[in-house]
Scaffold this active site. Sequence first.
Site, PDB file in Angstrom:
ATOM      1  CB  VAL A   5      -1.006   0.036   1.177  1.00 58.81           C
ATOM      2  CG1 VAL A   5      -2.053  -1.048   1.023  1.00 58.81           C
ATOM      3  CG2 VAL A   5      -0.299  -0.059   2.510  1.00 58.81           C
ATOM      4  N   GLY A   6       2.128   1.108   0.154  1.00 62.06           N
ATOM      5  CA  GLY A   6       2.950   2.318   0.156  1.00 62.06           C
ATOM      6  C   GLY A   6       4.415   1.984   0.114  1.00 62.06           C
ATOM      7  CD  GLU A   7       8.960   0.802  -2.804  1.00 62.62           C
ATOM      8  OE1 GLU A   7       8.067   0.387  -3.572  1.00 62.62           O
ATOM      9  OE2 GLU A   7      10.128   0.404  -2.840  1.00 62.62           O
TER      10      GLU A   7
ATOM     11  CE1 TYR B  85      11.088   5.141   7.552  1.00 65.08           C
ATOM     12  CE2 TYR B  85      12.287   3.354   8.592  1.00 65.08           C
ATOM     13  CZ  TYR B  85      11.271   4.281   8.618  1.00 65.08           C
ATOM     14  OH  TYR B  85      10.449   4.347   9.707  1.00 65.08           O
ATOM     15  CB  ALA B  86       9.569   1.404   5.442  1.00 58.89           C
ATOM     16  CB  VAL B  87       7.917  -1.821   1.196  1.00 57.70           C
ATOM     17  CG1 VAL B  87       6.732  -2.147   0.305  1.00 57.70           C
ATOM     18  CG2 VAL B  87       9.143  -1.485   0.358  1.00 57.70           C
ATOM     19  CB  VAL B  88       3.428   0.329   4.254  1.00 61.36           C
ATOM     20  CG1 VAL B  88       2.342  -0.037   5.265  1.00 61.36           C
ATOM     21  CG2 VAL B  88       4.422   1.301   4.882  1.00 61.36           C
TER      22      VAL B  88
ATOM     23  CE  LYS C  51       6.996   2.939   8.482  1.00 56.61           C
ATOM     24  NZ  LYS C  51       6.701   4.030   9.426  1.00 56.61           N
TER      25      LYS C  51
ATOM     26  CG  ASP D 251       7.301  14.109  10.689  1.00 54.83           C
ATOM     27  OD1 ASP D 251       7.483  13.117   9.961  1.00 54.83           O
ATOM     28  OD2 ASP D 251       7.017  15.238  10.247  1.00 54.83           O
TER      29      ASP D 251
END
Lengths: 282, 47, 298
Positions: free
Chosen positions: C8-10, C13-16, C31, C124
């Site tokens: 669902v996301g990239e 530093y991470a791919v979700v 994650k 953040d």
Amino acid sequence: YRHSTQYRNWSFTPERLDQIRTEVNASASARVEETLKHFFESHPDLSREEEEAVASKAVPVTTHEELLLVNYFARMIISFAGKMNLPTEVAATAVAFFRRFFLSNSVMDLPPKEVFHTTLFFACKTENYFIGVDSFAKKAKTTTEAVLKHEFKLLESLNFTLMNHHPYKALHGFFLDIQNVLSGRVDMQYMGQVYTNCKKSISDALLTDAVYFFTPPQITLAILLMEDEALMMRYMQLKFGLQQDGDASAGQPSQSSEQQLANGINASKLLEVVKNCKSVIS
Amino acid sequence: DLHKRYVLAESQYDDPFIKSLQTKKEYIASGFRADLVYDRMLTEAFM
Amino acid sequence: EYSKEKKVGEGTYAVVYVGTKQSDERRIAIKEIKTSGFKDGLDMSAIREVKYLQEMQHVNVIELIDVFMAQNNLNLVLEFLPADLEMIIKDTSILFTQADIKSWLLMTLRGVHHCHRNFILHRDLKPNNLLLALDGQLKLADFGLARNMGSPQESLTSNVVTRWYRAPELLFGARHYTGAVDIWSVGIIFAELMLRIPYLPGKDDIDQIDVTFRALGTPTDRDWPEISTFGAYNKIQVYPPPSREELRRRFIAATENALDLMSGMLTMNPHKRLSPIQCLTSEYFVELPEPTAPSELP
């Protein structure tokens, strides 16, 4: 603190800690025996003398020897961190990580020297004292590969728990509270000296199993008791309503009901815990 | 925590290091507050 | 134990992925932290997320369910949160009320209060890091920039918080800041909820200072002692602070208590900015309308 991973994952009774170390050692020893057996099976041409020589060297270390070795290297971490001018909390975290690593790994599987720099570098990162690995390796006179090689294994062995509560902040807290409770009755220059001495003693205490049996503030109070018993007892009398003679076994503490309500602490019991902690550290 | 085991008595504390920071301009401008530091240390002591 | 079903996301530093926890069929997000290409070993953002989320359990902070290593990658198993506040704000087909805003703000502040009482700074906070659960609960997420509140001898980096939500002391390069930086971010988020557009959208770091002071007035040494010691201070334009009437015109639907709270969170001097407890106990949260129950939020 009870919600913290330090309490939930890294607090043990002495018996449980012994059991953990024994199991780790036994498991590794069994692997050593197995490896030795396979070695002899795959080298049938060895002479009897050669077999005896190998067997005499390939003796698993005992649980106690493992502990001595780990503590030896843990002590070196502190002195090495001092030479690298790393903050006290970084050194303390590195020691914590290092000793915890060897609660699930044996020195026979991974020599302490191999994770020495890894724990120090990782502690720098977790304590927000980031130094690039190239710079760290250069200062530590090692290679970047050596520093990073076992980082993931370290992380797994720590159960991914990285927050540490060390007794140093508690020392600062008690330093402040003693001034309030003993207002006007303690010389500030002397208090400063007590603080400095206790800070050094805390670094020594972190090398003992007190960190597994007691909370950081209990360790701090034990150190304070070792440093100046009279000061500590006076503080405990005024703060927690400890009896004059400080005898923990002399029945009910003479706390006023207000004091008990205010801090919910059984003074005699606290003193007993602190004295036990002092014994372990000593 | 309604029943803290300490009273934050800033006027009673002689902490030369913290006191020196309170007078530094960059600390004042950044929002540094000694009472927050004291509160944290006392929390760690009594947790 | 965990399945990865859909990416669902990239990010850098991470791919979700979204997936399922096999033992109880709970929907989860995983994650997967990239570990190759980082010459200093495990990335600091990953270390921070693991370190701080492990210590916190609160309904308004994202839950870290588990952590595991697989194929030399670090995987964080997080609770599945299908939406975020940015989506809600931007989607003009979603109508929301003052009661809804109050509810989201309340949950945000509770999450921030929990972080701060554990001496953790988020650093953040912004609408797309405030995630929304299926039951309507809002949760602080993305602790990749979080850290412990600084010890007195430490110097912190000022290069934190996404620009539009960055407190003035950070814009000036302060290195000994406090939780007040998070409160500023929450104040900006509050304003954005009321306006439904970004409140202080600076084009770059220099422009951000100008945009901030044009909207809220340029602080002086009188209301913010020693601000003039910051190097960047001498180069800025001087703007007057907005009058109450100007704020009322800008935030048409806001009550007086809402404006008081927002102004308190957006006080320039970090010493005088409201704390989480002061925010949570403000009159705004005890006047009508009541905050919408989370289950009834858009």
